[in-house]
Design an enzyme around this catalytic site. Structure first.
Site, mmCIF file in Angstrom:
data_model
loop_
_atom_site.group_PDB
_atom_site.id
_atom_site.type_symbol
_atom_site.label_atom_id
_atom_site.label_comp_id
_atom_site.label_asym_id
_atom_site.label_seq_id
_atom_site.Cartn_x
_atom_site.Cartn_y
_atom_site.Cartn_z
ATOM 1 C CG ASP A 1 -1.694 1.364 1.231
ATOM 2 O OD1 ASP A 1 -2.330 1.534 0.335
ATOM 3 O OD2 ASP A 1 -1.642 1.888 2.458
ATOM 4 C CB SER A 2 0.314 4.780 -0.665
ATOM 5 O OG SER A 2 -0.888 4.962 0.184
ATOM 6 C CB CYS B 1 -3.089 0.341 -2.443
ATOM 7 S SG CYS B 1 -2.959 2.436 -2.927
ATOM 8 C CD GLU C 1 0.121 6.878 5.705
ATOM 9 O OE1 GLU C 1 1.355 7.082 5.869
ATOM 10 O OE2 GLU C 1 -0.478 5.834 5.271
ATOM 11 C CB CYS D 1 -9.468 4.675 0.252
ATOM 12 S SG CYS D 1 -7.597 5.282 1.151
ATOM 13 C CG HIS E 1 -4.754 5.064 4.060
ATOM 14 N ND1 HIS E 1 -4.340 4.786 3.084
ATOM 15 C CD2 HIS E 1 -3.743 5.834 4.713
ATOM 16 C CE1 HIS E 1 -2.916 4.678 3.134
ATOM 17 N NE2 HIS E 1 -2.639 5.547 4.193
HETATM 18 N N1 DGL Z 1 -4.874 3.124 0.846
HETATM 19 C C1 DGL Z 1 -4.555 3.557 -0.573
HETATM 20 C C2 DGL Z 1 -6.056 3.188 -1.063
HETATM 21 O O1 DGL Z 1 -6.678 2.641 -0.739
HETATM 22 C C3 DGL Z 1 -4.415 4.868 -0.568
HETATM 23 C C4 DGL Z 1 -3.867 6.020 -0.583
HETATM 24 C C5 DGL Z 1 -3.084 7.253 -0.975
HETATM 25 O O2 DGL Z 1 -3.599 8.207 -1.415
HETATM 26 O O3 DGL Z 1 -1.923 7.090 -0.617
HETATM 27 O O4 DGL Z 1 -6.385 3.761 -2.309
#
Ligand code: DGL
Length: 273
Positions: free
Chosen positions: A13-14, A77, A156, A188, A190
């Site tokens: 993931d990011s 992600c 984050e 997402c 997150h």
């Molecule tokens: N967790 C990532 C997702 O599911 C996202 C994020 C980011 O913008 O870095 O899209």
């Protein structure tokens, strides 16, 4: 085949978001070894061009295959799934699981009134990936989608409650509230960490759906079908890597994921993709 089945599952993931999926994978597949890469040095992915996200995703996925001998890849992600899943599935020598289709399936099952919503990053929503995935699952569903820029940054930073994030959520979610849906997909990885805030804004009649569990089940089905499941009995090893601040990744990551994230190391970018 025994050798292959003992290789780890690679996930990325990011940043911290994919830990929602890692949690579900650990719970559903406790015997599996796991290598997780959080690209915190280059987050957020959401506002970036799809081409750039695709290159990041390819670099990380190939590192998981080449440097960590992953037997399967979970793109934990949505933004990377939307930008790169087709390329990864085509070019990698191991099976690839995305969070998008499992999320769409879970959303379709959760609605009674047949009106649903999806929230995600700008990259995910503008890609149309969920619009396509939902049409494949059930074309009769009414569907509203909104990008929520800023949510990922709050997570984050570890700021998952409070007035600031609540005000942002009220503003961003207004069109979704107005659409009178009964199920909202957190598109997402997150966003489950903001569930309390999102749920307060959406009200008690809206079910929040996360793709984490459904993705873990899809991964388990795929591993079983391809005879890749690790032998049951032992507890798997879990390795967490970050391209950013490793101490912060370990400290905050442990609070999000649980004790399995006992330490984190630096992800060394490989040159051989
Ligand atoms: N967790 C990532 C997702 O599911 C996202 C994020 C980011 O913008 O870095 O899209």
């Amino acid at each position: 085949m025994a050798d292959t089945s003992r290789r780890p599952i690679g996930m990325f993931d990011s940043g911290f978001g994919g830990l929602t999926v890692a949690r579900a994978v650990i719970d559903v597949l406790p015997s599996e070894d796991l290598v997780y890469i959080g690209d915190t040095g280059r987050y957020p992915y959401g506002p970036r061009q799809a081409d750039e996200v695709r290159e990041f995703a390819r670099e990380i996925a190939w590192s998981l295959v080449n440097d960590h001998n992953a037997k399967a890849i979970v793109v934990a992600c949505n933004t990377a799934s939307a930008a790169a899943f087709d390329d990864l599935a085509r070019e990698l020598p191991v099976p690839v699981v995305s969070v998008v289709e499992p999320g769409a399936r879970a959303l379709a099952l959760a609605t009674q009134v047949r009106r649903v919503g999806v929230i995600g990053t700008v990259g995910t929503i503008s890609s149309g990936a969920y619009q396509r995935a939902l049409a494949d699952v059930d074309a009769s569903l009414e569907f509203v989608a909104t990008a929520c820029p800023g949510f990922v940054e709050f997570v984050e930073r570890g700021q998952t409650t409070g007035d600031e994030v609540m005000l942002l959520a009220e503003r961003l979610l207004a069109p979704i509230v107005a659409a009178d849906i009964d199920a909202l997909l957190l598109g997402c990885t997150h966003y489950p960490y903001l569930s309390r805030v999102i749920s307060e804004v959406m009200g008690p009649k809206v079910v929040l759906v996360s793709s984490a569990d459904e993705t873990a089940f899809a991964l388990a089905d795929m591993l079983r079908a391809q005879d890749l499941l690790a032998p049951s009995g032992d507890t798997g090893t879990r390795t967490f890597l970050s391209s950013g601040d490793v101490e912060w990744f370990a400290d905050f990551g442990r609070r999000l994921l649980g004790p399995e994230l006992s330490s984190a190391s630096r992800w060394e970018r490989s040159s051989n993709d």
